[in-house]
Scaffold this active site. Structure first.
Site, mmCIF file in Angstrom:
data_model
loop_
_atom_site.group_PDB
_atom_site.id
_atom_site.type_symbol
_atom_site.label_atom_id
_atom_site.label_comp_id
_atom_site.label_asym_id
_atom_site.label_seq_id
_atom_site.Cartn_x
_atom_site.Cartn_y
_atom_site.Cartn_z
ATOM 1 N N CYS A 153 -2.934 7.459 -8.932
ATOM 2 C CA CYS A 153 -3.279 6.720 -7.703
ATOM 3 C C CYS A 153 -2.290 7.102 -6.604
ATOM 4 O O CYS A 153 -1.096 7.162 -6.849
ATOM 5 C CB CYS A 153 -3.185 5.226 -7.966
ATOM 6 S SG CYS A 153 -3.444 4.250 -6.466
ATOM 7 N N CYS B 251 -9.556 -1.483 -3.974
ATOM 8 C CA CYS B 251 -9.004 -1.067 -5.275
ATOM 9 C C CYS B 251 -9.584 -1.924 -6.405
ATOM 10 O O CYS B 251 -9.280 -3.117 -6.510
ATOM 11 C CB CYS B 251 -7.483 -1.207 -5.250
ATOM 12 S SG CYS B 251 -6.748 -0.906 -6.859
ATOM 13 N N CYS C 100 -8.944 6.547 -9.863
ATOM 14 C CA CYS C 100 -8.103 6.806 -11.042
ATOM 15 C C CYS C 100 -8.955 7.067 -12.283
ATOM 16 O O CYS C 100 -8.448 7.579 -13.280
ATOM 17 C CB CYS C 100 -7.071 5.722 -11.266
ATOM 18 S SG CYS C 100 -7.663 4.071 -11.117
ATOM 19 N N TYR D 112 -6.552 -5.650 -13.282
ATOM 20 C CA TYR D 112 -5.183 -5.819 -13.772
ATOM 21 C C TYR D 112 -4.250 -6.617 -12.867
ATOM 22 O O TYR D 112 -3.605 -7.556 -13.307
ATOM 23 C CB TYR D 112 -4.592 -4.423 -14.013
ATOM 24 C CG TYR D 112 -3.124 -4.387 -14.368
ATOM 25 C CD1 TYR D 112 -2.697 -4.632 -15.663
ATOM 26 C CD2 TYR D 112 -2.168 -4.084 -13.406
ATOM 27 C CE1 TYR D 112 -1.348 -4.590 -15.986
ATOM 28 C CE2 TYR D 112 -0.816 -4.037 -13.724
ATOM 29 C CZ TYR D 112 -0.412 -4.284 -15.009
ATOM 30 O OH TYR D 112 0.909 -4.240 -15.328
ATOM 31 N N GLY E 34 0.837 -1.208 0.000
ATOM 32 C CA GLY E 34 0.000 0.000 0.000
ATOM 33 C C GLY E 34 0.861 1.242 0.000
ATOM 34 O O GLY E 34 2.043 1.187 -0.333
ATOM 35 N N CYS F 169 -12.920 1.477 -4.766
ATOM 36 C CA CYS F 169 -12.318 2.754 -5.145
ATOM 37 C C CYS F 169 -12.237 2.813 -6.666
ATOM 38 O O CYS F 169 -11.830 1.836 -7.304
ATOM 39 C CB CYS F 169 -10.907 2.857 -4.558
ATOM 40 S SG CYS F 169 -9.966 4.276 -5.159
#
Ligand code: SF4
Length: 472
Positions: free
Chosen positions: A395, A249, A449, A255, A111, A446
């Protein structure tokens, strides 16, 4: 992963109550190698001492049988790293191990602590000396400085001062402590193994693919805002802070994570298939073949092809070994760029109208090279389809996206991006589609981005931007 346009983040693993703890941590790190290839480390404990070994490089190259023999004990933590904060040097490799008034402790972290710079300044003012530039060391100093007598008490106090994203694993002489930030940005899963004689041992990891390798059964997630202690008295779970809105995330599902993992309690494969299916519905096109940008585009491309009724083909082959070369590439070789990683299969592309499925476009330069590569291999048309919305904001929670200035979607329309990458058409999955793909009906992810809507207050955003600029 597609073409390493994102430098990956980090992976953590922890084992408690197993006679071969370091060996299992090593295998766990092998399974998490895709989350970071810069350095790796393991700290182990035997109830009296803490041992630590870390090096730059790949997990398999660092942890030879001789190296693992130096890590005895029934508890271990491990870390594989790509730097998202701190520079690329061995002293920033994790775990960090120290001796302090709480005993010998080691810590590893996935993180990014968004108030690390402020905390560090305060600590330095009070006399703390830092060995590294990584934000993880800040946590160790907060724990060491705490007036609480127990490690759990000190960690609780430290956690309440941190902002941002953290999935943390701590090792003390006889116990392991783990914690997730209150929003739950980064994953941390729990698993259990049964030893001969019916005894239980515990495993924890960023992704459950690590459990499959070591034979641990998935027991759920460490919850956001939760701290877990596992020691001679058994396992204890506690909430260390009031509940906050979740912000897991979403990019883990798009990804980072492996499709064979369960992340945030959901199968990554299932998410990727949904991404592809919804993308085909939102952006259909007449074409002859669907080709993924390997590896992260594969599951979504298969689903796109099935939904659209177009044949799926592995029209791009990825070299998995190029990063392991011992030669330092000369500038001439480096200019080969994306060709070092990907090669088109002319036989499958010649004369074809191609749908090219990828997970994102960052600067646009890699996508343009891939589109050109497809055309050079004979593709008649190239239609690019992206499994998430345009990446418009950086990010600050542990994923190494570049600054807004470099993000092509922050400064260009979709049509301008299409022209830049030289595609015949370009379609991004909508935000609603992305939410549907990860089944986010409770608003637990979240998306900053894509939206620029950050789930935490970023007190010192200029400092965070400067840090990103500095690292390039
Ligand atoms: S900003 Fe994007 S990459 Fe970062 S935590 Fe949020 S969704 Fe993940």
């Amino acid at each position: 992963m597609s073409t390493d346009k994102y430098r990956d983040e980090c992976g953590v693993v922890a084992i408690y109550g197993h006679p071969e703890a370091a060996n299992l941590a090593y295998l766990g790190l092998q399974a998490l190698q895709h989350r970071g290839q810069e350095s790796a480390g393991i700290a182990s404990g035997d109830g009296r001492e803490v041992y630590c070994l870390k090096e730059m490089g790949y997990v398999a190259d660092i942890f030879t049988p001789e190296a693992l023999a130096k890590l005895p004990g029934h508890l271990a933590i491990g870390h594989t790293r790509y730097s998202t904060a701190g520079t690329t040097v061995l002293r920033n490799a994790q775990p960090f191990a120290v001796a302090c008034n709480k005993g010998r402790i080691a810590v590893a972290h996935n993180g990014n602590i968004t108030n690390a710079a402020e905390l560090r300044q305060e600590l330095e003012r009070d006399g703390s000396i830092f060995q590294a530039s990584s934000d993880t060391e800040v946590i160790l100093h907060l724990v060491a400085r705490s007036r609480e007598r127990t490690l759990a008490g000190a960690l609780r106090e430290a956690l309440l001062q941190l902002e941002g994203a953290f999935s943390l694993v701590f090792l003390a002489q006889d116990r392991i402590l783990l914690a997730r930030d209150p929003h739950g940005f980064r994953p941390l899963a729990m698993g259990q193994m049964e030893l001969s004689g019916g005894q239980k041992s515990w495993a924890f990891a960023s992704e459950t693919c690590a459990f499959d390798l070591i034979g641990a059964a998935y027991m759920g997630e460490i919850e956001p805002g939760e701290m877990v202690t596992v020691g001679p008295e058994g396992l204890a779970r506690e909430r260390y802070c009031p509940e906050r809105p979740r912000a897991q995330c979403v990019f883990e599902h798009v990804y980072f994570s492996r499709p064979d993992s369960i992340v945030f309690g959901r199968s990554v494969q299932e998410s990727r298939e949904m991404l592809g299916r919804l993308l085909a519905r939102e952006h259909p096109v007449e074409a002859d073949v669907v080709v993924p940008v390997p590896d992260s585009g594969v599951a979504a491309a298969i689903a796109y092809a099935a939904e659209a009724g177009i044949p799926f083909r592995h029209g791009l082959i990825r070299s998995h070994y190029i990063g392991r070369t011992f030669i330092e590439p000369s500038q001439a070789i480096r200019d080969f760029g994306v060709k070092l990683k990907l090669n088109p299969v002319r036989h499958l592309l010649e004369g074809k109208r191609v749908v090219l499925v990828d997970d994102s476009i960052v600067r646009g330069t890699t996508s343009r090279k891939i589109v050109r590569m497809m055309r050079n291999a004979g593709a008649r048309e190239v239609h690019v389809r992206i499994t998430c919305p345009p990446t418009r904001s950086p990010c600050f929670y542990g994923v190494d996206t570049p600054t807004k200035r470099e993000l092509i979607a922050a400064n260009n329309t979709v049509e301008e991006i299409r022209r830049f990458i030289e595609a015949d058409s370009l379609g991004y999955l909508s935000l609603a589609g992305l939410r549907e793909a990860v089944a986010d009906d409770k608003h637990e992810y979240c998306y900053a981005c894509y939206t620029g809507d950050y789930p935490t207050e970023l007190v010192n955003i200029e400092a965070l931007m400067t840090e990103k600029e500095r690292r390039g």
